[in-house]
Design an enzyme around this catalytic site. Structure first.
Site, PDB file in Angstrom:
ATOM      1  N   HIS A  53       0.852  -1.200   0.000  1.00 14.76           N
ATOM      2  CA  HIS A  53       0.000   0.000   0.000  1.00 14.76           C
ATOM      3  C   HIS A  53       0.881   1.240   0.000  1.00 14.76           C
ATOM      4  O   HIS A  53       2.091   1.153   0.152  1.00 14.76           O
ATOM      5  CB  HIS A  53      -1.015  -0.020   1.146  1.00 14.76           C
ATOM      6  CG  HIS A  53      -0.419   0.112   2.521  1.00 14.76           C
ATOM      7  ND1 HIS A  53       0.386  -0.860   3.077  1.00 14.76           N
ATOM      8  CD2 HIS A  53      -0.511   1.095   3.455  1.00 14.76           C
ATOM      9  CE1 HIS A  53       0.741  -0.476   4.302  1.00 14.76           C
ATOM     10  NE2 HIS A  53       0.218   0.714   4.542  1.00 14.76           N
ATOM     11  N   HIS A  55       1.416   3.954   1.872  1.00 17.91           N
ATOM     12  CA  HIS A  55       1.960   4.740   2.986  1.00 17.91           C
ATOM     13  C   HIS A  55       3.488   4.800   2.922  1.00 17.91           C
ATOM     14  O   HIS A  55       4.152   3.824   2.581  1.00 17.91           O
ATOM     15  CB  HIS A  55       1.507   4.145   4.332  1.00 17.91           C
ATOM     16  CG  HIS A  55       0.075   4.463   4.639  1.00 17.91           C
ATOM     17  ND1 HIS A  55      -0.674   3.747   5.548  1.00 17.91           N
ATOM     18  CD2 HIS A  55      -0.749   5.422   4.146  1.00 17.91           C
ATOM     19  CE1 HIS A  55      -1.896   4.258   5.605  1.00 17.91           C
ATOM     20  NE2 HIS A  55      -1.967   5.270   4.759  1.00 17.91           N
ATOM     21  N   ASP A  57       5.832   4.803   5.048  1.00 19.74           N
ATOM     22  CA  ASP A  57       6.674   3.869   5.817  1.00 19.74           C
ATOM     23  C   ASP A  57       6.710   2.476   5.165  1.00 19.74           C
ATOM     24  O   ASP A  57       7.349   1.566   5.683  1.00 19.74           O
ATOM     25  CB  ASP A  57       6.236   3.793   7.288  1.00 19.74           C
ATOM     26  CG  ASP A  57       4.842   3.250   7.484  1.00 19.74           C
ATOM     27  OD1 ASP A  57       3.952   3.574   6.670  1.00 19.74           O
ATOM     28  OD2 ASP A  57       4.620   2.488   8.446  1.00 19.74           O
ATOM     29  N   HIS A  58       6.027   2.337   4.018  1.00 21.79           N
ATOM     30  CA  HIS A  58       6.070   1.077   3.256  1.00 21.79           C
ATOM     31  C   HIS A  58       6.703   1.249   1.867  1.00 21.79           C
ATOM     32  O   HIS A  58       7.202   0.281   1.304  1.00 21.79           O
ATOM     33  CB  HIS A  58       4.660   0.476   3.128  1.00 21.79           C
ATOM     34  CG  HIS A  58       4.123   0.030   4.460  1.00 21.79           C
ATOM     35  ND1 HIS A  58       4.005  -1.291   4.810  1.00 21.79           N
ATOM     36  CD2 HIS A  58       3.734   0.749   5.543  1.00 21.79           C
ATOM     37  CE1 HIS A  58       3.550  -1.376   6.060  1.00 21.79           C
ATOM     38  NE2 HIS A  58       3.378  -0.149   6.519  1.00 21.79           N
ATOM     39  N   HIS A 111      -7.627  -0.370   5.421  1.00 17.85           N
ATOM     40  CA  HIS A 111      -6.562   0.495   5.964  1.00 17.85           C
ATOM     41  C   HIS A 111      -6.285   1.608   4.951  1.00 17.85           C
ATOM     42  O   HIS A 111      -6.269   2.791   5.288  1.00 17.85           O
ATOM     43  CB  HIS A 111      -5.321  -0.354   6.223  1.00 17.85           C
ATOM     44  CG  HIS A 111      -4.133   0.420   6.704  1.00 17.85           C
ATOM     45  ND1 HIS A 111      -4.084   1.019   7.937  1.00 17.85           N
ATOM     46  CD2 HIS A 111      -2.944   0.690   6.106  1.00 17.85           C
ATOM     47  CE1 HIS A 111      -2.913   1.631   8.069  1.00 17.85           C
ATOM     48  NE2 HIS A 111      -2.198   1.446   6.972  1.00 17.85           N
ATOM     49  N   ASP A 128      -0.404  -3.549   6.386  1.00 14.50           N
ATOM     50  CA  ASP A 128      -1.037  -3.020   7.599  1.00 14.50           C
ATOM     51  C   ASP A 128      -2.513  -3.398   7.672  1.00 14.50           C
ATOM     52  O   ASP A 128      -3.328  -2.623   8.173  1.00 14.50           O
ATOM     53  CB  ASP A 128      -0.910  -1.486   7.633  1.00 14.50           C
ATOM     54  CG  ASP A 128       0.530  -1.041   7.882  1.00 14.50           C
ATOM     55  OD1 ASP A 128       1.385  -1.892   8.163  1.00 14.50           O
ATOM     56  OD2 ASP A 128       0.775   0.179   7.791  1.00 14.50           O
ATOM     57  N   HIS A 166       4.316  -4.483  10.881  1.00 14.76           N
ATOM     58  CA  HIS A 166       4.796  -3.851  12.119  1.00 14.76           C
ATOM     59  C   HIS A 166       4.916  -4.866  13.255  1.00 14.76           C
ATOM     60  O   HIS A 166       4.179  -5.846  13.299  1.00 14.76           O
ATOM     61  CB  HIS A 166       3.828  -2.755  12.587  1.00 14.76           C
ATOM     62  CG  HIS A 166       3.797  -1.547  11.701  1.00 14.76           C
ATOM     63  ND1 HIS A 166       4.572  -0.434  11.932  1.00 14.76           N
ATOM     64  CD2 HIS A 166       3.082  -1.285  10.585  1.00 14.76           C
ATOM     65  CE1 HIS A 166       4.329   0.478  10.989  1.00 14.76           C
ATOM     66  NE2 HIS A 166       3.425  -0.019  10.151  1.00 14.76           N
TER      67      HIS A 166
HETATM   68 ZN   LIG Z   1      -0.117   1.800   6.453  1.00 16.99          ZN
END
Ligand SMILES: [Zn+2]
Length: 254
Positions: A53, A55, A57-58, A111, A128, A166
């Site tokens: 996805h 985001h 942090d990915h 998400h 996530d 995570h």
């Molecule tokens: Zn995420």
């Protein structure tokens, strides 16, 4: 032989590395640097990048890694991320370049609106959406969408190994015990995963069977979970989606 490695990033992210024969594929590289350090330490060549996805942090390290290694990138069809060569939607199958593993995409909105999971050869990379003993927050979707997405993942074989984005397991277990204090499988899981954390090891992967036995977000039809959600809401909840939504809101403030 195929090996899966966990590269920690930021505070509690994992970048998963599929490794075979000197080649590596990175799943959700939010940061290029820990991946580069891992590759150079292990003497591996990056041959593919996969994303679940949009985001940061990915995918924050995706473009830099792709241009440095000249490797192909795969990610969700319905989300914008720069430098995606192949856009995947439900049912798309592809062989991970250099690794020789075939994965299939599953659409799992909730998400984020276009979130995908990748599954194959007994593995699930779910970003996530499904967490060990928890689930992602609803940033771009509804409770009903998230519940349906989790139900798709829950139908995978019980021994499927779950690689999520995570390390939240131990705090998720604390919440799950508040919802379902009488669940003995949760007590066993807490002991096992707390010990792993104290040894400095990832608690992941878990399995779909672990999640079915302990994850409150997959257990919204269990009488104890329904009762806890209704007690927290202070009213009768008319549907499983309402139970799910109540538990999700409860977790947000736990
Ligand atoms: Zn995420």
């Amino acid at each position: 032989m195929l090996a899966i490695r966990a590269v920690p990033a930021f505070k509690d992210n994992y970048i998963w590395i599929l490794e075979r024969g000197g080649n590596a594929a990175a799943v959700d590289p939010g940061d290029a640097r820990p991946v580069e350090e891992f590759l150079s330490r292990s003497g591996l060549r990056l041959t593919a990048i996969l994303a679940t996805h949009h985001h940061s942090d990915h995918v924050g390290g995706l473009a830099e890694l792709a241009s440095r290694w000249g490797c192909p990138t795969f990610g969700p069809a319905r989300e914008v991320a720069e430098k995606l060569d192949t856009r995947l939607r439900e049912g798309d199958r592809f062989e991970v370049p250099g690794i020789g593993v075939t994965l299939e995409a599953i659409d799992i909105p909730g998400h984020t609106a276009g979130h995908i999971a990748l599954t194959g050869e007994g593995m699930l990379f779910c970003g996530d959406t499904l967490f060990a003993c928890g689930c992602g927050r609803l940033f771009e979707g509804t409770a009903a969408q998230m519940m349906e997405s989790l139900a798709k993942l829950a139908r995978l074989p019980g021994d499927t190994r779950v690689y999520c984005g995570h390390e939240y397991t131990v705090s998720n277990i604390r919440f799950a015990q508040a919802v379902e204090p009488g669940n003995a499988a949760l007590d066993r899981r807490k002991e096992r995963d707390t010990a792993k954390q104290l040894r400095g090891e990832p608690t992941l992967p878990s399995t779909i069977a672990d999640e079915l036995a302990t994850n409150p977000f997959l257990r919204c039809e269990e009488p104890a979970v329904v009762a806890a959600a209704q007690n927290h809401a202070g009213r009768t909840l008319a549907s499983t989606v309402e139970v799910f939504a109540e538990i999700r809101a409860w977790k947000n403030n736990f």
